[in-house]
Design a protein around this motif. Structure first.
Motif, PDB file in Angstrom:
ATOM      1  N   ASP B 201      73.355  34.378  64.038  1.00  0.00           N
ATOM      2  CA  ASP B 201      72.817  33.179  63.441  1.00  0.00           C
ATOM      3  C   ASP B 201      72.688  33.377  61.933  1.00  0.00           C
ATOM      4  N   LEU B 202      73.530  32.668  61.169  1.00  0.00           N
ATOM      5  CA  LEU B 202      73.534  32.869  59.713  1.00  0.00           C
ATOM      6  C   LEU B 202      72.226  32.409  59.076  1.00  0.00           C
ATOM      7  N   ASP B 203      71.573  31.424  59.718  1.00  0.00           N
ATOM      8  CA  ASP B 203      70.276  30.992  59.195  1.00  0.00           C
ATOM      9  C   ASP B 203      69.284  32.141  59.218  1.00  0.00           C
ATOM     10  N   LEU B 237      84.388  38.908  57.868  1.00  0.00           N
ATOM     11  CA  LEU B 237      83.190  38.478  57.151  1.00  0.00           C
ATOM     12  C   LEU B 237      83.460  37.216  56.346  1.00  0.00           C
ATOM     13  N   LYS B 238      84.647  37.164  55.722  1.00  0.00           N
ATOM     14  CA  LYS B 238      85.009  35.968  54.960  1.00  0.00           C
ATOM     15  C   LYS B 238      85.018  34.753  55.882  1.00  0.00           C
ATOM     16  N   GLY B 243      83.896  30.224  56.585  1.00  0.00           N
ATOM     17  CA  GLY B 243      84.525  29.365  57.580  1.00  0.00           C
ATOM     18  C   GLY B 243      83.677  28.128  57.796  1.00  0.00           C
ATOM     19  N   ASN B 244      84.054  27.361  58.809  1.00  0.00           N
ATOM     20  CA  ASN B 244      83.377  26.090  59.044  1.00  0.00           C
ATOM     21  C   ASN B 244      81.875  26.233  59.174  1.00  0.00           C
ATOM     22  N   PHE B 249      76.282  27.935  53.431  1.00  0.00           N
ATOM     23  CA  PHE B 249      75.593  29.051  52.770  1.00  0.00           C
ATOM     24  C   PHE B 249      76.202  29.404  51.426  1.00  0.00           C
ATOM     25  N   THR B 250      77.339  28.771  51.101  1.00  0.00           N
ATOM     26  CA  THR B 250      77.908  29.024  49.778  1.00  0.00           C
ATOM     27  C   THR B 250      76.936  28.522  48.718  1.00  0.00           C
ATOM     28  N   GLN B 251      76.161  27.504  49.079  1.00  0.00           N
ATOM     29  CA  GLN B 251      75.129  27.022  48.155  1.00  0.00           C
ATOM     30  C   GLN B 251      74.098  28.116  47.919  1.00  0.00           C
TER      31      GLN B 251
END
Lengths: 349, 255
Positions: B201-203, B237-238, B243-244, B249-251
């Motif tokens: 979970d990236l969050d 990782l990229k 990815g979609n 998270f680029t922000q």
């Protein structure tokens, strides 16, 4: 934990964790004091804090400990929640009602089997022949070695016990009647039924019970497949085929046990045995045994499946279901056998 | 300098001929939230299981200064008592109520009066944000999120030094997942518990973890802050971050 007592004040040192609650509680009940100083403690855990807060004593604490205590205070509720307690008569009543409910559910299940069974007879293509074959292999074929052994021994034991008495009268040849009639009419079918009640119904219950816990049965339903088609009817059909065949095997193997004991301890030759066998039994004797097969098969398969469906969604319930399944199916089989005995006597078979 | 509460050096785990982890090195600092990232099947759970002493391994696993592969059983027991574990499927005892589930470690660990155990259990349930009414419910009567919280309460009951969480937010809706992250982060701050968690979970990864490692091809590809990890040059990782699913998270990156 270390203790230092000064008048009405107690200083605590060391590790104050859940492990020392009991120890401190014993001390607290003996001595009188109204302030507890924790500032010297190395370690303080929330369990100990909860205990201390319940004692209603004044606490002297360090800044860091105060933070922790505040967290505990914030989350600690005073209002007690009730834990249900039941009395003896309540338990008896509850148990009785639940047994009656169980019986009621079984009757409902039988009704379902009947109605869905009629449906199936109209559309026999829905019957899963592969599953039936697989089940016959697992429950019928694989039971052959143990069944043959048990019935052989039973036949031999009966002949052996009979031999002692029969010798006294010189009626050696009647060992044939003794063995063949008792094995064919009663013991053969009963041994098969009891063995399968232990072997197959427990396995059916576990299979269906675990499928219920893992929600596999719900998956089957959502796929538009009737669960009974996959889980119940193949088992019933497989038992209806296996049980009579196994009874024949048990009959043969039991009589074989009788033949060997008759030869060894009574000197009855194989030829004499076979000749006498023609007088001792006829087709009725064999039928009296084999006619019970469908009833036994049906009981074992339905009770096994039913208990599986009754399993609740917890692990303990599986154990209970399997126990119920084995006990109830053996009980049912023996009751059925008793009813058949009375029935056959009326009919003169 | 903060000391390493867990130090893994040259860890190797194999099942028969198949090597699952090879020369893995990680360091978890006291009081941080440490995330283990990696593809499905990359050996993340195996790494956690080795630290939990559920898996046979070679190499050094040092927890609070004790090398687990050399320690005797008493030391191991002490270390185990300082662990709190929450498995992926929550794994509550299905035949016990939630309250009884949480009380199990207390009843095993010490001789405490029932009414104090009762209060401790209620406190832990409240701490993870569960309503008191669940006390007498059975696990199958709970929703997935509540089951995870109950498992967390059980993991926390002995005030562990380290809690291990295997995909704590998987199977939760985003709101519950946020809620769960918040709970973990609060516990970490309030009680100073070190958290080691496996997550996709990236969050959670960007939201609450202080440091992380990435497991790739049986080895540790990178270890560091989420920012460091994000700027690793690795295809997977990229894809993960840009990815979609990772786009938003680029922000975070630009902040």
């Amino acid at each position: 934990m270390r203790l230092e007592s000064k008048g009405k004040k107690v200083r605590l040192f060391g590790n104050l964790t859940y492990k020392v609650i009991k120890e401190f509680d014993r001390y607290a009940k003996k001595e009188t004091f109204n302030e507890i100083d924790l500032s010297g403690a190395e370690l303080l855990d929330t369990s100990f804090i909860i205990y201390l807060l319940k004692t209603n004593k004044k606490l002297a604490v360090s800044e860091k400990q105060k933070q922790l205590i505040d967290i505990v205070k914030k989350n600690l509720k005073d209002r007690p929640i009730k834990i249900k307690k039941t009395g003896f008569f309540y338990d008896i009543g509850f148990l009785t009602i639940s047994k009656l409910k169980h019986l009621y559910h079984f009757l409902v299940f039988l009704g379902e089997v009947f109605i869905k069974g009629l449906d199936l007879i109209l559309k026999p293509k829905r019957l899963r022949f592969k599953m039936i074959a697989k089940d016959i292999e697992l429950m019928g074929f694989n039971a052959i070695p143990i069944l043959a052994t048990i019935s052989f021994l039973i036949g031999a034991v009966i002949a052996y016990h009979g031999a002692i008495r029969l010798k006294q009268f010189g009626a050696n040849i009647f060992v044939v009647d003794l063995v063949s009639v008792s094995v064919l009419r009663e013991l053969g079918p009963l041994i098969v039924a009891i063995l399968l009640a232990g072997r197959s119904s427990s396995s059916y219950t576990t299979q269906i019970g675990i499928m219920k816990i893992t929600e596999e049965i719900d998956v089957i339903k959502t796929m538009g497949i009737e669960p009974f088609d996959v889980l119940v009817f193949p088992k019933i059909v497989s038992m209806l085929i296996s049980v009579p065949l196994l009874i024949i095997l048990a009959d043969i193997s039991g009589v074989l046990g009788g033949i060997i004991v008759a030869k060894l301890s009574l000197g009855v030759t194989l030829r004499d045995f076979i000749l006498r066998l023609h007088h001792a039994i006829d087709i009725k004797t064999f039928l009296a045994g084999i006619l019970k097969a469908p009833a036994f098969a049906f009981l074992i398969a339905t009770i096994g499946s039913f208990e599986g469906f009754m399993t609740q969604k917890n692990v303990e319930s599986i154990g209970e279901s399997v126990t119920d399944s084995v006990v109830n199916s053996i009980f049912a089989v023996i009751i059925a056998d008793a009813i058949f005995s009375i029935l056959f006597r009326w009919l003169g078979i | 300098m903060v000391r390493n509460i867990i130090k893994v050096r040259n860890l190797k785990v194999s099942y028969g001929d198949r090597t699952v982890l090879d020369s893995v090195n990680i360091s978890v600092k006291d009081g941080e939230i440490y995330t283990i990232l990696g593809k499905s099947g990359s050996g993340k759970t195996t790494l956690m299981r080795s630290i939990l002493m559920l898996e046979k391994s070679t190499g050094i696993i040092e927890v609070m200064g004790v090398d687990l592969n050399k320690a005797n059983n008493d030391d191991k027991d002490l270390i185990k008592k300082s662990y709190g574990v929450m498995f992926q499927a929550a794994s509550l005892f299905t035949s016990l109520t939630v309250g009884e589930n949480v009380a199990v470690p207390l009843k095993e660990g010490a001789n405490i009066d029932n009414n104090i155990i009762f209060d401790i259990v209620r406190f832990k349930l409240s701490l993870v944000g569960l309503d008191e009414n669940v006390f007498n419910l059975y696990p199958y009567e709970l929703s997935g999120g509540m089951r995870k919280k109950a498992a967390l309460a059980r993991a926390l009951v002995l005030d562990p030094k380290i809690i291990f969480l295997d995909e704590p937010t998987s199977g939760l809706d985003p709101v519950s997942a946020d809620d769960f992250d918040k709970t973990i982060s609060e516990l970490n701050k309030l009680l100073g518990i070190t958290v080691v968690m496996i997550t996709h979970d990236l969050d959670s990864f960007f939201g609450i973890s202080n440091r992380a490692c990435v497991i790739r091809d049986k080895k540790v590809l990178a270890e560091g802050t989420p920012y460091d990890i994000m700027h690793q040059d690795d295809k997977w990782l990229k894809n993960l971050f840009f990815g979609n699913r990772g786009r938003k998270f680029t922000q975070w990156n630009q902040r």
